[in-house]
Each structure stands twice: as structure tokens, then as C-alpha cells.
Design a protein around this motif. Structure first.
Motif, short mmCIF file in Angstrom:
data_model
loop_
_atom_site.label_atom_id
_atom_site.label_comp_id
_atom_site.label_asym_id
_atom_site.label_seq_id
_atom_site.Cartn_x
_atom_site.Cartn_y
_atom_site.Cartn_z
N GLU A 1 0.83 -1.22 0.00
CA GLU A 1 0.00 0.00 0.00
C GLU A 1 0.86 1.26 0.00
N ALA A 2 1.98 1.22 0.78
CA ALA A 2 2.81 2.43 0.91
C ALA A 2 3.80 2.56 -0.24
N GLY A 3 3.97 1.49 -1.00
CA GLY A 3 4.92 1.54 -2.12
C GLY A 3 6.37 1.51 -1.66
N ILE A 4 6.63 0.68 -0.65
CA ILE A 4 8.01 0.55 -0.15
C ILE A 4 8.45 -0.90 -0.28
N SER A 5 9.74 -1.15 -0.08
CA SER A 5 10.23 -2.53 -0.14
C SER A 5 10.94 -2.88 1.17
N TYR A 6 10.65 -4.08 1.66
CA TYR A 6 11.43 -4.61 2.78
C TYR A 6 12.70 -5.23 2.21
N VAL A 7 13.83 -4.91 2.82
CA VAL A 7 15.10 -5.48 2.36
C VAL A 7 15.90 -5.90 3.60
N ALA A 8 16.95 -6.69 3.37
CA ALA A 8 17.84 -7.06 4.48
C ALA A 8 18.57 -5.80 4.96
N LEU A 9 18.98 -5.83 6.23
CA LEU A 9 19.62 -4.65 6.83
C LEU A 9 20.86 -4.21 6.03
N ASP A 10 21.66 -5.18 5.59
CA ASP A 10 22.87 -4.82 4.85
C ASP A 10 22.53 -4.06 3.58
N GLU A 11 21.49 -4.51 2.88
CA GLU A 11 21.10 -3.83 1.65
C GLU A 11 20.60 -2.42 1.96
N LEU A 12 19.85 -2.32 3.06
CA LEU A 12 19.35 -0.99 3.47
C LEU A 12 20.52 -0.05 3.72
N TYR A 13 21.54 -0.55 4.47
CA TYR A 13 22.72 0.28 4.73
C TYR A 13 23.41 0.68 3.43
N GLU A 14 23.53 -0.28 2.51
CA GLU A 14 24.31 -0.04 1.28
C GLU A 14 23.63 0.93 0.32
N ARG A 15 22.28 0.94 0.33
CA ARG A 15 21.58 1.72 -0.71
C ARG A 15 20.99 3.05 -0.24
N SER A 16 20.97 3.29 1.07
CA SER A 16 20.21 4.46 1.56
C SER A 16 21.05 5.73 1.61
N ASP A 17 20.41 6.85 1.24
CA ASP A 17 21.04 8.17 1.38
C ASP A 17 20.76 8.73 2.78
N VAL A 18 19.59 8.36 3.31
CA VAL A 18 19.20 8.79 4.66
C VAL A 18 18.74 7.55 5.40
N ILE A 19 19.25 7.34 6.62
CA ILE A 19 18.84 6.17 7.41
C ILE A 19 18.20 6.69 8.70
N SER A 20 17.01 6.20 9.02
CA SER A 20 16.31 6.67 10.22
C SER A 20 15.90 5.47 11.07
N LEU A 21 16.18 5.55 12.38
CA LEU A 21 16.00 4.40 13.27
C LEU A 21 14.69 4.50 14.05
N HIS A 22 13.85 3.48 13.92
CA HIS A 22 12.53 3.49 14.59
C HIS A 22 12.18 2.15 15.20
N CYS A 23 13.22 1.40 15.59
CA CYS A 23 12.98 0.12 16.26
C CYS A 23 13.22 0.31 17.76
N PRO A 24 12.72 -0.59 18.60
CA PRO A 24 12.97 -0.45 20.03
C PRO A 24 14.41 -0.83 20.37
N LEU A 25 14.86 -0.40 21.55
CA LEU A 25 16.17 -0.83 22.04
C LEU A 25 16.00 -2.19 22.72
N THR A 26 16.67 -3.20 22.18
CA THR A 26 16.64 -4.53 22.76
C THR A 26 18.08 -5.04 22.80
N ASP A 27 18.28 -6.23 23.38
CA ASP A 27 19.63 -6.81 23.35
C ASP A 27 20.09 -6.98 21.90
N GLY A 28 19.13 -7.23 21.01
CA GLY A 28 19.47 -7.46 19.61
C GLY A 28 19.75 -6.18 18.82
N THR A 29 19.19 -5.05 19.26
CA THR A 29 19.39 -3.81 18.48
C THR A 29 20.43 -2.88 19.11
N ARG A 30 20.85 -3.20 20.35
CA ARG A 30 21.84 -2.32 21.01
C ARG A 30 23.10 -2.22 20.14
#
Ligand code: NAI
Length: 338
Positions: free
Chosen positions: A184-213
């Protein structure tokens, strides 16, 4: 029901006084942050109400339970500052305000992006000083650029809506992708590495967990595009700040907009302008002309404050009436919520 509030600022008190009359709770407000040393302030209370920089660790919760406190009411969405396992162990319920204004936080993230991109923070000072030169203020069109959004919850979805309005391509990452939303939003889910490699702007909106620290550290930054802009309105510890500083010094990172900082508790929400700053990392961050630090203010709109007060009081009312708690927070064994 008696409730002791910690970490209260005048604007919190105004919002709760405005909303609270109808609820009839006996409220005691304290400016200081909750921690194991001042927990005695809650003596005689049935519940404590805390915010992002209060600490409800195992020892604090043990003491709270011992003095008869049965509820920790967070007047925020994130709950990384509460030891949820300890809360279960000591029979203390935890409730939160899951969404007080996703618009407020998303719009602040955009404010940081646009200010950094178009150098508004620098232009503001220049023109006041009679300097109308454009040297060093060159920005880029948001249109056609790629935004990488980490986490696609309530806040991220508002942000995505705004960024799509600019004509940006949006890449997203979330362990629980919502393909219908993506379509509906016209976006694509990608792996984190691909997101890092292709993005001009990166914005963080996940919770802080042991996995995201410290998810944004040397390795992640190494994968990013040269000149990338990083925006963090999530939690400070999502970013390893020293790695961010190295990336800024090496000019790998083009700009950073930080509404949160991993050691923010000692500074944020206080006027420390008459003191010498002890925190060398924060001082270094503040010295970059391509970094904007705001004091965990993304939530800070009139609408959000009123929502926080209403939902928090409603949470307490449910608890007091022995009802099912709509906004209860439980430990998540999968995420390892810190
Ligand atoms: P939400 O709970 O609606 O969404 C969080 C999303 O992150 C979910 O879709 C979840 O699946 C995803 N997620 C979980 N682990 C992830 C991972 N490892 N990688 C990528 N995505 C992951 O939360 P909401 O309301 O959108 O808030 C997001 C965060 O923003 C909160 O956890 C809080 O830390 C922060 N916040 C900051 C505020 C401020 O004033 N700066 C105010 C309110 C929230």
C-alpha cells in the motif's frame, strides 16, 4: 490510589493537572529521576509513574515491591529502562503509553533531516550576523533519494508517508515485515545490509533490545554510502556513539540528527549551560557543524502531552479497578527486551 511521579517537568505537571481532576488520584510529583537511591520517595504509594530517563532496575523494583508499590506506569512508549523480568518476579505490573503521537516523532525526524540537508541551523545564525553568503550551505533534493527506515511500527509508518510525499524511494527493515503495508505504501522490505548499502538517509525506529543495542557501529557504518545521513529518534544505544564520531571524522557520515544519546540521562531535560561539560563524547558530537542534537524532544507536542496524560491516567484507573490492563508490558523472551 496514591501515585508518586518521578522525573517531572513543569509541562508534565500542567498536562496531568489538566487531565487528572476527573480521576481523583492522590498524586505526588518529584523532579528527580527514579533510581535505587531515591526510591524511598515512593513510600506509601500504590503506583509510581516514570519517564524515559528514570531507572527501574531489579534493585529499584525490589525496593518498590517491598514498600507496597504494585504498578509502574510509564508515561512513554519505550520500556528499555524497566527490568521486566524483575517486575514479574516481584509482582509489579508495568503499563505504558504505546502511542501518544507517532506524528510528533515522525515530524521531528523530518525536521532533523531537512535542517541538516538544507543547513537551516547554520543559515539561522549566519543571517542574524549579517552574513548572507551561501558558501557551505549546499543541500540535495530529497526527491528521488533513498530513505532506509529501520523498524516499521507506528512512528515509522507516519515517517514513510511523509517521505513518500517528497518522492523518495523507501527501503525498510523489520523482523515482522507487513507486506500489505509495504504494498500500500509503495516501499520494499530489504535485508539490513542492503538498506545500509543503498540508503542516502537512514532513520531508526525500532525499540532498544539486546538485539538492536549498538546496531549502528563500525561494521554497519562501513557498509553505508559515503555521505549518508543518520537520524536517530529511537534510543541512544541503538548507535555506538564513538563509531559514529569516527564515521563523521572520516567524512563517511555526511550528517547526523540525534534526538537521543546513549548517556543522555545526565544532561537531557536539564539546563546545564552554566556548567563545564564532563562528557567528552557529547562535547565532540556537539562540535560538528553537520550534527544536530535535540534533547529527546521528538515527542514534545501539545497533542502528545495531552495523550500521554490521558492514557497514563486511564492505565492507572484500569489497574485500580482490577480490570484487564490494556497497555500492559510483559517480558519478551524472543526479543530480549533490555
Ligand atoms: P512500535 O512498537 O509501533 O514499532 C516498533 C517496530 O520496530 C515494530 O514494527 C517492530 O517489529 C520493529 N522492530 C523490533 N525489533 C527490530 C529490529 N531488530 N530491527 C528492525 N525493526 C525492529 O514503536 P513506535 O511507537 O513506532 O516507536 C519506536 C521507538 O521510538 C520506540 O521503541 C521508542 O524507543 C522510540 N520513541 C522515541 C520517542 C522520542 O521522543 N524520541 C517517542 C516515542 C518513541
Amino acid at each position: 490510589m496514591k501515585v508518586t511521579f518521578f522525573g517531572v517537568q513543569p509541562y508534565d505537571r500542567e498536562a496531568f493537572d489538566r487531565a487528572g481532576a476527573a480521576y481523583g488520584f492522590e498524586i505526588c510529583y518529584h523532579r528527580s529521576h527514579l533510581n535505587a537511591q531515591n526510591v524511598a520517595l515512593a513510600s506509601g504509594a500504590d503506583a509510581v509513574c516514570i519517564f524515559v530517563n528514570d531507572t527501574a532496575d531489579a534493585e529499584t523494583i525490589r525496593q518498590l515491591a517491598e514498600m507496597g508499590v504494585k504498578l509502574i506506569a510509564l508515561r512513554c512508549a519505550g520500556f528499555n529502562n524497566v527490568d521486566l523480568t524483575a517486575a514479574v518476579r516481584y509482582g509489579v505490573s508495568v503499563v505504558r503509553v504505546p502511542a501518544y503521537s507517532p506524528h510528533a516523532v515522525a515530524e521531528h525526524a523530518v525536521a532533523l533531516m531537512l535542517s541538516l540537508n538544507r543547513k537551516i541551523h547554520r543559515a539561522y545564525w549566519r543571517t542574524r550576523d549579517g552574513n548572507f553568503s551561501l558558501h557551505g550551505l549546499l543541500g540535495f533534493d530529497m526527491y528521488g533519494k533513498t530513505a532506509g527506515i529501520v523498524g516499521t511500527g507506528r512512528i515509522a509508518r507516519e515517517l514513510i508517508r511523509i517521505l513518500k510525499g517528497f518522492g523518495m524511494e523507501v527501503l525498510a527493515n523489520d523482523p515482522h515485515p507487513d507486506e500489505r503495508f509495504a504494498w500500500e505504501a509503495g516501499i520494499s522490505y530489504v535485508a539490513l545490509d542492503e538498506l545500509y548499502e543503498r540508503s542516502d538517509v537512514i532513520s531508526l525506529h525500532c525499540p532498544l533490545t539486546d538485539g538492536t543495542r549498538y546496531m549502528i557501529g563500525d561494521v554497519a557504518i562501513g557498509r553505508m554510502k559515503p555521505g549518508v545521513m543518520i537520524i536517530n529518534t529511537g534510543r541512544g544505544q541503538l548507535i555506538h556513539t564513538e563509531a559514529l564520531i569516527d564515521g563523521l571524522k572520516e567524512k563517511k557520515i555526511g550528517a547526523a540528527g540525534l534526538d537521543v544519546y546513549e548517556e543522555e540521562a545526565a544532561y537531557f531535560y536539564e539546563d546545564t549551560s552554566d556548567r563545564i561539560m564532563d562528557d567528552d563524547v557529547l562535547a565532540r558530537l556537539l562540535s560538528f557543524n553537520n550534527v544536530i542534537v535535540t534533547s529527546h524532544q521528538a515527542f514534545f507536542t501539545r497533542e502528545a502531552l495531552d495523550n500521554i496524560a490521558h492514557v497514563t491516567l486511564q492505565n492507572m484507573l484500569e489497574f485500580d479497578a482490577g480490570k484487564k490492563l490494556t497497555n500492559i508490558v510483559c517480558p519478551d523472551p524472543v526479543a530480549g527486551m533490555a
